[in-house]
Design an enzyme around this catalytic site. Structure first.
Site, PDB file in Angstrom:
ATOM      1  N   ARG A   1       2.429   9.551  12.241  1.00 50.27           N
ATOM      2  CA  ARG A   1       1.292   8.749  12.137  1.00 50.27           C
ATOM      3  C   ARG A   1       1.664   7.910  11.407  1.00 50.27           C
ATOM      4  O   ARG A   1       1.852   7.918  10.250  1.00 50.27           O
ATOM      5  CB  ARG A   1      -0.127   9.087  11.742  1.00 50.27           C
ATOM      6  N   VAL A   2       1.757   6.362  11.449  1.00 47.85           N
ATOM      7  CA  VAL A   2       1.943   5.536  11.011  1.00 47.85           C
ATOM      8  C   VAL A   2       0.890   4.622  11.202  1.00 47.85           C
ATOM      9  O   VAL A   2      -0.069   4.884  11.947  1.00 47.85           O
ATOM     10  CB  VAL A   2       3.510   4.848  11.051  1.00 47.85           C
ATOM     11  N   SER A   3       0.373   3.867  10.315  1.00 50.42           N
ATOM     12  CA  SER A   3      -0.599   2.798  10.692  1.00 50.42           C
ATOM     13  C   SER A   3      -0.701   1.374  11.655  1.00 50.42           C
ATOM     14  O   SER A   3      -1.456   1.056  12.489  1.00 50.42           O
ATOM     15  CB  SER A   3      -1.086   2.178   9.314  1.00 50.42           C
ATOM     16  N   SER A   4       0.870   1.404  11.243  1.00 54.65           N
ATOM     17  CA  SER A   4       0.384   0.094  12.485  1.00 54.65           C
ATOM     18  C   SER A   4       1.802  -0.140  13.577  1.00 54.65           C
ATOM     19  O   SER A   4       2.596   0.758  13.099  1.00 54.65           O
ATOM     20  CB  SER A   4       0.941  -1.335  11.788  1.00 54.65           C
TER      21      SER A   4
ATOM     22  N   GLN B   1       5.202  -1.086  12.135  1.00 57.77           N
ATOM     23  CA  GLN B   1       5.978   0.181  11.658  1.00 57.77           C
ATOM     24  C   GLN B   1       6.549   1.255  12.238  1.00 57.77           C
ATOM     25  O   GLN B   1       7.598   1.499  12.353  1.00 57.77           O
ATOM     26  CB  GLN B   1       4.631   1.482  10.585  1.00 57.77           C
TER      27      GLN B   1
END
Length: 192
Positions: free
Chosen positions: A8-11, A14
């Protein structure tokens, strides 16, 4: 018995730029994951489409693996609840930089402490960002957060809009020719 990886990345930015997902996916693959699920979503929300779908598929004996604990969650409550639920269902939870989380008093205590540290780290980042913006505003009255407004050649924009409306080109071809993104293109079209 399947080993599932979750990255997972936040955005979306990204995800688009490959910041972090590629590294996580490589680490998970090297650690033996047979399937890896990746998404761009904030870790402060536990309702994430791809994570939720993966959690539903997990069966007793499966392994749920992440590269780092904060990829599961950035809140201590949500992260602890999810991991404890998985362990109660007979799913092994493995964090590459920590090891397998044991369903023991010590394991649960370590889990709680580590999620609390992840939440604290996120809160500190948010606080430092807010303080930095406050200083920037104090030093520069014209300081603005976000991207600078996009300016496009009005004549070229009108010409491309006509071509889209007549079916000569697609919206995507128009925004690419202008050198702007999809969202900006539609905002400009709506304002016109």
């Amino acid at each position: 018995m399947t080993v599932y990886g979750y990255a997972r990345v936040s955005s979306k930015g990204q995800e688009r730029d490959g910041n972090g997902l590629e590294v996580q996916e490589r680490q998970l693959k090297e650690a033996g994951c047979s399937e890896i699920v990746s998404e761009a979503f904030t870790g402060t929300k536990m309702e994430r489409p791809k994570l939720s779908a993966l959690i539903e598929r997990l069966q007793p004996g499966d392994t749920f693996m992440v590269a780092k604990l904060d990829r599961i969650a950035r809140t201590s409550l949500g992260g602890c609840e999810l991991v404890r639920d998985l362990m109660e269902r007979g799913v092994t939870v493995r964090v590459l930089n920590m090891g397998t989380i044991e369903d023991t008093p010590m394991g649960r205590m370590m889990l709680t402490v580590m999620f609390a540290m992840a939440e604290f780290d996120r809160d500190m980042i948010v606080q430092r960002l807010a303080e930095g913006m406050e200083v920037a505003r104090a030093n520069n009255p014209d300081f603005k957060v976000g991207r600078k407004p996009v300016s496009v050649d009005e004549h070229q924009f009108r010409d491309l809009t006509k071509k889209v409306e007549s079916g000569q080109i697609t919206n995507q071809q128009a925004w690419e020719e202008l050198g702007i993104g999809k969202t900006t293109w539609y905002k400009l079209r709506k304002a016109a």
